[in-house]
Write a protein that holds these residues in place. Structure first.
Motif, PDB file in Angstrom:
ATOM      1  N   VAL A   4      35.126  43.141  28.604  1.00  0.00           N
ATOM      2  CA  VAL A   4      34.812  42.033  29.491  1.00  0.00           C
ATOM      3  C   VAL A   4      34.004  42.481  30.701  1.00  0.00           C
ATOM      4  O   VAL A   4      33.079  41.792  31.146  1.00  0.00           O
ATOM      5  CB  VAL A   4      36.127  41.347  29.945  1.00  0.00           C
ATOM      6  N   ASP A   5      34.308  43.687  31.219  1.00  0.00           N
ATOM      7  CA  ASP A   5      33.599  44.118  32.432  1.00  0.00           C
ATOM      8  C   ASP A   5      32.101  44.282  32.196  1.00  0.00           C
ATOM      9  O   ASP A   5      31.305  44.134  33.120  1.00  0.00           O
ATOM     10  CB  ASP A   5      34.223  45.417  32.987  1.00  0.00           C
ATOM     11  N   ARG A   6      31.710  44.535  30.949  1.00  0.00           N
ATOM     12  CA  ARG A   6      30.273  44.718  30.690  1.00  0.00           C
ATOM     13  C   ARG A   6      29.477  43.452  30.979  1.00  0.00           C
ATOM     14  O   ARG A   6      28.325  43.499  31.388  1.00  0.00           O
ATOM     15  CB  ARG A   6      30.046  45.174  29.251  1.00  0.00           C
ATOM     16  N   TYR A   7      30.133  42.290  30.738  1.00  0.00           N
ATOM     17  CA  TYR A   7      29.464  41.028  31.068  1.00  0.00           C
ATOM     18  C   TYR A   7      29.254  40.920  32.568  1.00  0.00           C
ATOM     19  O   TYR A   7      28.213  40.470  33.037  1.00  0.00           O
ATOM     20  CB  TYR A   7      30.308  39.841  30.589  1.00  0.00           C
ATOM     21  N   LEU A   8      30.282  41.328  33.296  1.00  0.00           N
ATOM     22  CA  LEU A   8      30.186  41.251  34.755  1.00  0.00           C
ATOM     23  C   LEU A   8      29.092  42.188  35.268  1.00  0.00           C
ATOM     24  O   LEU A   8      28.284  41.824  36.108  1.00  0.00           O
ATOM     25  CB  LEU A   8      31.536  41.621  35.370  1.00  0.00           C
ATOM     26  N   ASP A  54      33.861  43.331  41.450  1.00  0.00           N
ATOM     27  CA  ASP A  54      35.179  43.260  42.067  1.00  0.00           C
ATOM     28  C   ASP A  54      35.244  42.112  43.067  1.00  0.00           C
ATOM     29  O   ASP A  54      36.222  41.360  43.113  1.00  0.00           O
ATOM     30  CB  ASP A  54      35.493  44.595  42.766  1.00  0.00           C
ATOM     31  N   GLU A  55      34.170  41.957  43.826  1.00  0.00           N
ATOM     32  CA  GLU A  55      34.143  40.890  44.823  1.00  0.00           C
ATOM     33  C   GLU A  55      34.250  39.520  44.143  1.00  0.00           C
ATOM     34  O   GLU A  55      35.019  38.657  44.572  1.00  0.00           O
ATOM     35  CB  GLU A  55      32.831  41.003  45.609  1.00  0.00           C
ATOM     36  N   SER A 102      41.176  41.170  39.878  1.00  0.00           N
ATOM     37  CA  SER A 102      40.484  42.303  40.474  1.00  0.00           C
ATOM     38  C   SER A 102      39.906  43.150  39.354  1.00  0.00           C
ATOM     39  O   SER A 102      40.315  43.018  38.203  1.00  0.00           O
ATOM     40  CB  SER A 102      41.449  43.135  41.313  1.00  0.00           C
ATOM     41  N   LEU A 103      38.965  43.990  39.715  1.00  0.00           N
ATOM     42  CA  LEU A 103      38.293  44.789  38.693  1.00  0.00           C
ATOM     43  C   LEU A 103      39.288  45.698  37.977  1.00  0.00           C
ATOM     44  O   LEU A 103      39.171  45.947  36.786  1.00  0.00           O
ATOM     45  CB  LEU A 103      37.169  45.605  39.327  1.00  0.00           C
ATOM     46  N   LEU A 118      41.017  35.171  31.141  1.00  0.00           N
ATOM     47  CA  LEU A 118      39.676  35.308  30.597  1.00  0.00           C
ATOM     48  C   LEU A 118      38.769  34.214  31.145  1.00  0.00           C
ATOM     49  O   LEU A 118      37.605  34.461  31.473  1.00  0.00           O
ATOM     50  CB  LEU A 118      39.766  35.236  29.075  1.00  0.00           C
ATOM     51  N   GLN A 119      39.316  33.009  31.271  1.00  0.00           N
ATOM     52  CA  GLN A 119      38.502  31.925  31.806  1.00  0.00           C
ATOM     53  C   GLN A 119      38.164  32.219  33.275  1.00  0.00           C
ATOM     54  O   GLN A 119      37.066  31.947  33.734  1.00  0.00           O
ATOM     55  CB  GLN A 119      39.219  30.588  31.631  1.00  0.00           C
ATOM     56  N   ARG A 120      39.104  32.804  34.018  1.00  0.00           N
ATOM     57  CA  ARG A 120      38.813  33.198  35.392  1.00  0.00           C
ATOM     58  C   ARG A 120      37.723  34.258  35.427  1.00  0.00           C
ATOM     59  O   ARG A 120      36.846  34.233  36.287  1.00  0.00           O
ATOM     60  CB  ARG A 120      40.048  33.805  36.047  1.00  0.00           C
ATOM     61  N   ALA A 121      37.804  35.210  34.482  1.00  0.00           N
ATOM     62  CA  ALA A 121      36.779  36.246  34.431  1.00  0.00           C
ATOM     63  C   ALA A 121      35.415  35.614  34.153  1.00  0.00           C
ATOM     64  O   ALA A 121      34.394  36.032  34.712  1.00  0.00           O
ATOM     65  CB  ALA A 121      37.116  37.281  33.369  1.00  0.00           C
TER      66      ALA A 121
END
Lengths: 349, 260
Positions: free
Chosen positions: B96-100, B121-122, B130-131, B147-150
């Protein structure tokens, strides 16, 4: 009242072992409930609370890694426990005595065969009628559900969601089963269609006089269709009672939160979401499984899980904070055993 | 009834007009049943589908005139989507972090690793994550609500002016639904983001939106301030929608008994 289904101490876990790592997911843990004849028993709970596993278990539709580890399931139309039946008896029973209406009707109807074939596959063997008589009966039944007989020659994808769901209802009710299991039958539908489909389910259930377990996470649907309601959280039943009592006066903090957070037209007071995430069933919290998210959590909640205790006629709650009558489950079980032993001792004397 | 349609030309969206003011952020709900063209409208607003006729302007510019990647990226920076099912929106094999990080790279210009992580993270903090909770996780390791929040956090990285949310809570659990809906309120009030909230759920639309637009078969049948339209509907279709909503208060007098 006659009991149509009685489930006692049912436990069903997913047991997996990959690369030597054993995992057990406790999707259904010690569920005891009974459904009366001609009653609609609603089960509510969020996703991954084990409600689908529960109905799969009571429909004898389990396959590994899901395993039933204990408990009994008795239907009024069977002379023995569901899991004592052999494969042939199960096939015999399905659809004739016990049928299902599932969430995605696309999954019930074979996408590459016409609806007619599904009726032939599912219902024909149980009705024991000649082909033409059988289809006359099916057409009459479709008519009652306000569906035109032309749907029989359609493919599932040619029908709208609402029509497909009505076909699925027709399939589930054509043999007039004693027991119907409905798993989120209206979740994918929009409001107008949902209301029609629910009305149809209710109408059919009344006409056939069957009992029903109706599963959905939507409490507004339960308010309209269920007679009694069981609230599931993380594989356990946490509260049970008549739908009216539960909606009017919820006792378990989880139920209270669910009902308080329902948005209503005409109500603009701020609603709060529940903090935290649903627990993982592979590693459930100790004690009461709701305690990490519970505003009323006490020390005992972290240690032992509360017994689902009858607090009023027809009302069972599993929460220490609600009543001092609620005991830890192991103590309640020990107490039950003791009274049973007392009784048998008294009987022997 | 979608039903036994042949191959006909189909006006999914027919003569729809509305506008949102840049200076006054609001939650604008588009309500309609399935097949009413809500998603088609969302796609046109996101500029992934060109309208056959008519113009969509964003900050005065016709979005169908954008040529080339730079102009499109510039637009995407300001208008971000959130989709219905977070489990389908994210690739299950991708963390998921890769999308961010990709959003931070393309839309916010953070080319260094530290900058990307700080931006992610922000954004995650704005949605109550949080990250540390998300980093290195695959979609199936998060709950639907997380996941929806992400997904919302990802949309926020480029500090957009408009978020187009297509049925963002219909797949989210009841206990978490209100926290997502409340989050939209916070975004509007604190980050001054306008939100186009596409839904068929009238109750949440009543709860959060400022204005609503009711669609039926691609046409707008009613529009106006949310509370006014939903408590006192004028068009027969809105009345029908209003009457079809089930309420927990029906427990004494089932809505369905009359219909059955």
């Amino acid at each position: 009242m006659d009991v149509a289904l009685s489930v006692r101490d049912l436990r069903a876990y997913y047991l997996t072992s990959h690369f030597g790592v054993e995992r057990e997911v406790r999707a259904v843990d010690d569920i005891t409930l009974s459904v009366e004849k001609k009653e609609i028993y609603g089960i509510a709970g969020e996703s991954s609370c084990g409600k689908s596993t529960f109905i799969r278990t009571i429909a004898a539709a389990i396959r590994p890694p899901l395993r039933v580890l204990g408990g009994s399931i008795r239907y009024s139309f069977l002379d023995r426990d569901l899991y004592d039946l052999d494969e042939r008896a199960l096939t015999e029973m399905r659809w004739k005595h016990l049928s299902c209406i599932l969430q995605g009707s696309m999954n019930v109807l074979n996408p590459v065969r016409r609806v007619r074939e599904s009726f032939k596959d599912f219902a024909s063997p149980h009705m024991g009628l000649a082909r033409s008589v059988f289809f006359d009966a099916v057409k009459a039944h479709l008519n009652r559900l306000r569906l035109s007989p032309t749907v029989l020659s359609a493919f599932p994808h040619e029908l709208s969601g609402g029509m497909r769901q009505r076909v699925a209802i027709a399939l589930a009710t054509v043999c007039r089963p004693e027991f119907i299991i409905a798993d989120e039958p209206t979740t994918a539908l929009d409001v107008v269609v949902q209301k029609d489909v629910l009305a149809l389910i209710l109408e059919m259930q009344r006409e056939i006089g069957s009992s029903m377990i109706f599963v959905t996470h939507d409490l507004t649907v339960h308010a309209n269709i269920s007679n009694r309601l069981g609230i599931m959280y993380a594989g356990r039943l946490v509260e049970e009672g008549s739908t009216r009592d539960i909606l009017r006066d919820p006792m378990h903090p989880y139920t209270r939160h669910l009902i308080a957070s329902l948005p209503r037209i005409g109500d603009v007071t701020p609603k709060k979401g529940l903090s935290g995430a649903p627990p993982s069933l592979a590693d459930p919290p100790s004690g009461c499984r709701f305690h990490p998210r519970c505003p009323l959590a006490m020390d005992i909640c972290r240690q032992a899980h509360p017994e689902l205790t009858a607090l009023a006629p027809g009302r069972r709650v599993a929460c220490y904070a609600v009543s001092p009558l609620v005991q830890p489950a192991h103590e309640a079980a020990a107490a039950r055993k003791a009274t049973k032993a007392d009784k048998s001792a008294a009987f022997l004397q | 009834m979608g039903g036994l349609l042949g191959r006909t030309r189909f006006a999914a969206i027919d003569d729809v007009s509305f506008s949102l003011e840049a200076a006054r952020p609001e939650i604008f709900a588009i309500i309609g049943e399935s097949g009413s063209g809500k998603t088609t409208l969302a796609r046109m607003i996101l500029n992934t589908l060109a309208p056959s006729k008519g113009i969509i302007r964003f900050l005065g510019e016709d979005i169908s005139r954008f040529r080339g990647r730079r102009e499109q990226l510039q637009f995407m920076r300001k208008v971000q989507p959130i989709f219905q099912n977070p489990f389908e929106a994210f690739n299950p094999l991708k963390r998921v972090d890769r999308y961010l990080f990709a959003s931070a790279y393309h839309f916010a210009g953070h080319h260094g690793r530290a900058g990307r992580e700080a931006a992610a993270d922000e954004a995650l903090k704005k949605v109550g994550l949080s990250l540390a909770e998300v980093k290195g996780r695959f979609p199936h390791e998060l709950s639907g609500g997380q996941l929806q929040r992400a997904a919302i956090a990802r949309a926020l990285i480029s500090s957009p002016a408009l978020i187009v949310a297509d049925e963002p809570v219909s797949m989210v659990d009841a206990s978490l639904r209100m926290s997502i809906v409340n989050l939209f309120k916070t975004l509007r009030d604190e980050l001054r983001v306008s939100i186009i909230y596409i839904t068929h759920d009238l109750a949440t639309a009543y709860y959060i939106s400022d204005r609503v637009l009711i669609m039926q078969k691609g046409k707008v049948v009613e529009t106006g301030p949310a509370r006014q339209v939903l408590s006192n509907p004028q068009h027969p279709y809105t009345v029908l929608l209003r009457e079809s909503i089930l309420s927990p208060d029906d427990v004494d007098k089932s809505h369905l008994a009359g219909a059955a």
